[in-house]
Motif scaffolding. Structure first.
Motif: not given
Length: 538
Positions: A26-27, A51, A125, A307
């Motif tokens: 996710l990062w 993430g 996140l 998010g």
């Protein structure tokens, strides 16, 4: 290694279906967050680790399990003795452990740079995977500064609130390694008008006893709650411990709320039956004391919708990249590109504004604090009003599959309205904006300075700011508060994008949100740089 699912079936071959997504970092997959986090001074290493963990297929499955098996209320044990407990699925506890260990609730207070910005990015996140478990951690994060109103309580509770692990055991604070804090403010007769509360606080030696009800108590298995009650000196804030040394405190859970979404999180109605509590802050100063907590929870409710937008758009983007219609991939079709590009503007605007607000929370000057107070309300209002629109359009991109629980879209859809309602619904926030600008001249000054800082960068922005101030040379009448809040928040978002976002993003936002070059329905636009905007989806 998993065996692939069979795509050749007795009646047909499975074709033109996107592959199962599996895990996604996710990062690393989110250039918008990376850019905004860097600008705000957030800690990239901690966000990268969080993430990566959240995006694994295993963690995503935990989030799904936590929502498939919602919490259960257990009022009595088999012998008829009161328990007043909520039982959670193991997946919920595992999500709590992952996020608490990452520092979701704690790192904003560890005196290292960028704590609130890093926390805000973690909110963003976590909500993409399992939003429900964020509630008790958000309140724990927000309660830490409020406890400073009582030095003795702060010395006992703050270190365990800041512990980077999760201890769900049912024990008094002295026997626990970490704790969480919830909130119980509103009552049936008052709702947002907390001064109408009727719960009564009565002296009992050095402590107090509470008798009354709370219509909403979020995260009822927290180790304590901040609550409001009428003391002889007026409405006062109290800390209610969940567990006492020799018995359970007299907090009776009446029922769990059967909510539209946020299913993994227990929200409840409670009654205090002479519950033992500790005074927090001065008698009669309850609103002022608990507003310190509300101020920080609002940061999370401003960031969480960004998010959700990201999660919805990520699913839509994956779909259109791998599915074709009328002999063309969906991602290559001009109308689809226009819709998604328009939605990217809402998402990137929400991320950029939310992280700028978080940066102000990290600031130490009076100007930083004044800007944080006004900007968090503006960001909460605008980001949450755009979130359901983005989610619905992303759901529609998938067609019928977007309405099916096999995809994450129904969960995201149910979550989309929530943060606009919690911690002050739209009208309450708009009135708070007017109140802040009236009572705090410095807030108006720093907001004006932030808007003026990019004058000369874009003539359309300059014209929109001039028109805004001509329309409202002072504050608007109450009936126009929403219009005023929307335009102010749009200008504030544009000012951040003009400073920090790629040219295609800033240009598209100003053109469509400030200059009126487009309709009111997503995708009713022309002239967007769709290649550049869609590249922001990673």
């Amino acid at each position: 290694m998993k065996s692939p699912a069979r795509g050749t079936l007795p009646t047909h071959d499975v074709l033109n279906q996107p592959p199962v997504r599996g895990g996604t970092d996710l990062w690393l997959s989110d250039p918008v967050l990376q850019d905004a986090a860097k600008t705000a001074g957030a800690r990239a290493l901690e966000l990268a680790a969080y993430g990566k963990t959240l995006g694994t297929e295993e963690t995503r499955e935990l989030g799904r399990e936590a929502n498939r098996h919602p919490p259960e209320l257990r009022l009595f044990d088999p012998g008829g003795r009161r328990l007043d407990e909520v039982r959670f699925h193991p997946a919920y506890h595992q999500m709590m452990q992952i996020s608490q260990s990452a520092g979701y609730a704690a790192l904003a207070w560890d005196r290292q740079p960028g704590g609130h910005a890093t926390h805000a990015a973690m909110v963003y996140l976590a909500g993409q995977v399992e939003p429900g478990h964020c509630c008790p951690m958000t309140m724990t994060y927000a309660a830490i500064p409020a406890l400073a109103a009582n030095e003795h309580i702060a010395s006992l509770w703050q270190p365990k609130l800041m512990a980077r692990h999760y201890d769900p055991s049912k024990k008094p604070i002295g026997q626990k390694t970490s704790v969480t804090l919830g909130m119980a403010m509103t009552e049936k007769q008052g709702g947002s008008d907390i001064r109408a509360n009727t719960t009564i606080a009565t002296r009992d030696g050095d402590h107090w006893r509470l008798r009354g009800h709370k219509w909403f108590c979020s995260a009822p298995m927290s180790d304590g709650f901040l609550t409001l009650a009428q003391a002889p000196g007026g409405l006062t804030c109290f800390l209610v411990p969940r567990w006492l040394e020799s018995e359970r405190n007299a907090i009776h859970l009446m029922r769990l709320k059967d909510k539209l979404g946020n299913k993994s999180n227990a929200s409840s109605e409670i009654e205090y039956h002479d519950a033992l509590v500790y005074q927090l802050g001065e008698e009669g100063a309850g609103v002022r004391t608990i507003l310190e907590m509300v101020h920080h929870t609002r940061l999370d409710t401003a960031m969480a919708p960004a998010g959700l937008m990201r999660a919805a758009l990520s699913e839509a983007h994956h779909w259109v990249e791998h599915r074709s219609a009328f002999q063309r991939r969906l991602i290559d079709q001009p109308l689809m590109r226009a819709v998604l590009s328009d939605l990217v503007l809402d998402w990137e605007g929400a991320v950029t504004l939310g992280m700028r607000v978080a940066q102000a929370f990290d600031g130490q000057t009076p100007e930083d604090k004044a800007f944080a107070r006004i900007s968090v309300a503006l960001a909460k209002f605008l980001n949450n009003k755009r979130c359901p629109v983005v989610v619905v359009e992303a759901m529609e991109v998938l067609g019928g599959m977007g309405y099916v629980e096999d995809t994450p879209l129904p969960l995201i859809y149910r979550e989309a309205p929530l943060n606009s309602i919690w911690e002050g619904s739209g009208n309450v926030i708009c009135l708070d904006i007017l109140r802040t600008l009236t009572r705090e001249p410095q807030a108006a000054e720093v907001l004006g300075a932030e808007l003026d800082a990019v004058r000369g960068t874009d003539r359309r922005y300059d014209a929109a700011l001039t028109a805004h101030r001509s329309r409202w040379p002072g504050l608007p009448p109450e009936a126009e508060a929403r219009w005023y809040a929307e335009r102010t928040a749009l200008l504030l978002t544009a000012s951040q994008l003009l400073r920090h976002a790629p040219g295609a993003v800033a240009d598209g936002f100003v053109a469509t949100r400030l200059s009126g070059d487009g309709g009111r329905i997503p995708g009713s636009v022309a002239g967007l740089d769709t290649d550049a905007l869609l590249a922001r989806l990673g």
